[in-house]
Design a protein around this motif. Structure first.
Motif, short mmCIF file in Angstrom:
data_model
loop_
_atom_site.label_atom_id
_atom_site.label_comp_id
_atom_site.label_asym_id
_atom_site.label_seq_id
_atom_site.Cartn_x
_atom_site.Cartn_y
_atom_site.Cartn_z
N LYS A 75 36.88 7.73 57.05
CA LYS A 75 35.48 8.11 57.22
C LYS A 75 34.63 7.76 56.00
CE LYS A 75 36.00 11.78 60.63
NZ LYS A 75 35.56 13.15 61.01
N LEU A 76 33.39 7.43 56.28
CA LEU A 76 32.38 7.22 55.24
C LEU A 76 31.73 8.56 54.96
CD1 LEU A 76 30.83 4.98 53.59
CD2 LEU A 76 29.16 5.02 55.46
N CYS A 77 31.65 8.94 53.68
CA CYS A 77 31.20 10.29 53.32
C CYS A 77 30.05 10.25 52.32
CB CYS A 77 32.35 11.09 52.70
SG CYS A 77 33.86 11.08 53.71
N PHE A 78 29.15 11.20 52.45
CA PHE A 78 28.02 11.31 51.53
C PHE A 78 28.46 11.88 50.19
CE2 PHE A 78 25.85 11.72 55.71
CZ PHE A 78 24.96 10.67 55.59
N ALA A 79 28.02 11.26 49.12
CA ALA A 79 28.20 11.83 47.79
C ALA A 79 27.19 12.96 47.61
CB ALA A 79 27.99 10.76 46.73
N PRO A 80 27.44 13.90 46.69
CA PRO A 80 26.53 15.04 46.50
C PRO A 80 25.07 14.66 46.32
CG PRO A 80 28.57 15.41 45.31
CD PRO A 80 28.65 14.02 45.85
N ILE A 81 24.81 13.56 45.61
CA ILE A 81 23.41 13.16 45.36
C ILE A 81 22.67 12.85 46.66
CG2 ILE A 81 23.93 10.69 45.06
CD1 ILE A 81 21.82 10.68 42.82
N SER A 82 23.39 12.42 47.70
CA SER A 82 22.77 12.11 48.98
C SER A 82 22.83 13.28 49.96
CB SER A 82 23.44 10.88 49.61
OG SER A 82 23.10 9.72 48.88
N GLN A 83 23.35 14.41 49.49
CA GLN A 83 23.37 15.63 50.31
C GLN A 83 22.30 16.63 49.88
OE1 GLN A 83 27.68 16.32 49.49
NE2 GLN A 83 27.80 16.71 51.69
N LYS A 84 21.79 16.43 48.68
CA LYS A 84 20.82 17.38 48.13
C LYS A 84 19.59 17.52 49.02
CE LYS A 84 18.38 18.47 43.83
NZ LYS A 84 18.04 18.01 42.46
N ASP A 85 19.25 18.77 49.34
CA ASP A 85 18.09 19.10 50.19
C ASP A 85 18.19 18.51 51.59
OD1 ASP A 85 16.90 20.47 48.04
OD2 ASP A 85 16.01 18.63 47.27
N ARG A 86 19.41 18.21 52.04
CA ARG A 86 19.63 17.70 53.40
C ARG A 86 20.70 18.55 54.07
NH1 ARG A 86 18.89 13.06 50.17
NH2 ARG A 86 17.32 11.58 50.97
N LYS A 87 20.29 19.60 54.75
CA LYS A 87 21.22 20.54 55.35
C LYS A 87 22.09 19.88 56.42
CE LYS A 87 18.45 24.69 54.52
NZ LYS A 87 17.76 25.87 55.13
N THR A 127 20.41 4.88 54.22
CA THR A 127 20.47 4.65 52.78
C THR A 127 21.09 5.87 52.10
OG1 THR A 127 18.56 3.17 52.77
CG2 THR A 127 19.08 4.29 50.70
N GLY A 128 21.98 5.62 51.16
CA GLY A 128 22.60 6.74 50.46
C GLY A 128 23.70 6.28 49.54
N THR A 129 24.30 7.25 48.84
CA THR A 129 25.43 7.01 47.95
C THR A 129 26.66 7.59 48.63
OG1 THR A 129 24.00 7.15 46.02
CG2 THR A 129 26.37 7.36 45.64
N TYR A 130 27.76 6.83 48.65
CA TYR A 130 28.91 7.19 49.47
C TYR A 130 30.25 7.05 48.74
CZ TYR A 130 25.69 6.65 53.47
OH TYR A 130 24.64 6.76 54.37
N PHE A 131 31.27 7.63 49.40
CA PHE A 131 32.67 7.38 49.07
C PHE A 131 33.42 7.37 50.39
CE2 PHE A 131 32.19 11.95 49.14
CZ PHE A 131 33.35 12.42 49.75
N VAL A 132 34.71 7.10 50.36
CA VAL A 132 35.53 7.04 51.58
C VAL A 132 36.61 8.11 51.51
CG1 VAL A 132 37.14 5.65 52.93
CG2 VAL A 132 35.06 4.60 52.01
N ARG A 133 36.83 8.78 52.64
CA ARG A 133 37.89 9.78 52.74
C ARG A 133 38.76 9.45 53.94
NH1 ARG A 133 35.71 15.67 52.79
NH2 ARG A 133 35.58 15.31 50.55
#
Length: 203
Positions: A75-87, A127-133
């Motif tokens: 899976k493609l996962c959001f890094a914390p910076i791309s989760q901020k203020d996005r519930k 658009t966002g910053t990601y990692f893979v899990r």
């Protein structure tokens, strides 16, 4: 009538067992998989560029630890910076409610080694910053282990994806040509109006 506390606890436990993965938490999983990603650039364009993911069993764990692993999901996962203020991207320990990893890359039978998959980033990835899990599942379809391409704080080996904006070179050229034609047409209109007015005055 008041419902006994014991009855509520038993009901909750039964509901957990009745629903697949309902009570599986991320913190209950062991990080027994090693995961790495390879990209040509740190900023990748959706719909165009690719990510190569490799994964396998971490051999620092005892042999047989992965005996109940049947399938994996990458899976493609959001890094914390791309989760901020996005519930709607919020990390929740209860995996059924977790929104960290919304984009599936691939799902495959489990193999302890020699796993690799090259994924062309889909056009609808934002658009966002990601990692893979990578999650490992047992025969019941429950998450039993994981591995990820970043550290525990999700701060290393990250990459950015740039979403499609909807504009293209051909669209820009067409827009410029149309604008130029409009200017010329408007100038011609005013010229014809002025000439017509002049002719009327001479008469």
């Amino acid at each position: 009538m008041e419902i006994p506390t014991g009855f509520l606890v038993v009901s909750l436990l039964l509901s957990c067992f009745a629903a697949t993965s309902y009570c599986v938490t991320f913190t209950s999983l062991k990080e027994t998989l090693s995961v790495t990603t390879t990209t040509k650039n740190q900023v990748l364009k959706a719909g165009d560029e690719q990510i190569t993911v490799t994964w396998g069993f971490n051999k620092t764990y005892p042999a047989g630890t992965d005996s109940d692993y049947k399938t994996v999901k990458v899976k493609l996962c959001f890094a914390p910076i791309s989760q901020k203020d996005r519930k709607w991207r919020k990390t929740v320990d209860l995996l059924k409610k977790d929104k960290t990893c919304l984009q599936k890359i691939t799902a495959e039978p489990y193999r302890a080694s020699n796993n690799s998959f090259t994924w062309t980033i889909e056009k609808d990835v934002p658009t966002g910053t990601y990692f893979v899990r990578v999650y490992a599942f047992n025969a019941l379809g429950e998450e039993v282990a994981y591995g990820q391409s970043t550290n525990a704080k999700k701060a290393t080996n990250l990459f950015e994806i740039q979403a499609i904006t909807g504009r293209s070179v051909s669209l820009d050229i067409a827009s410029i040509c149309f604008s130029a034609f409009s200017v010329v047409a408007l100038a011609g209109f005013f010229y014809m109006e002025k000439r017509s007015a002049k002719s009327s005055a001479q008469k």
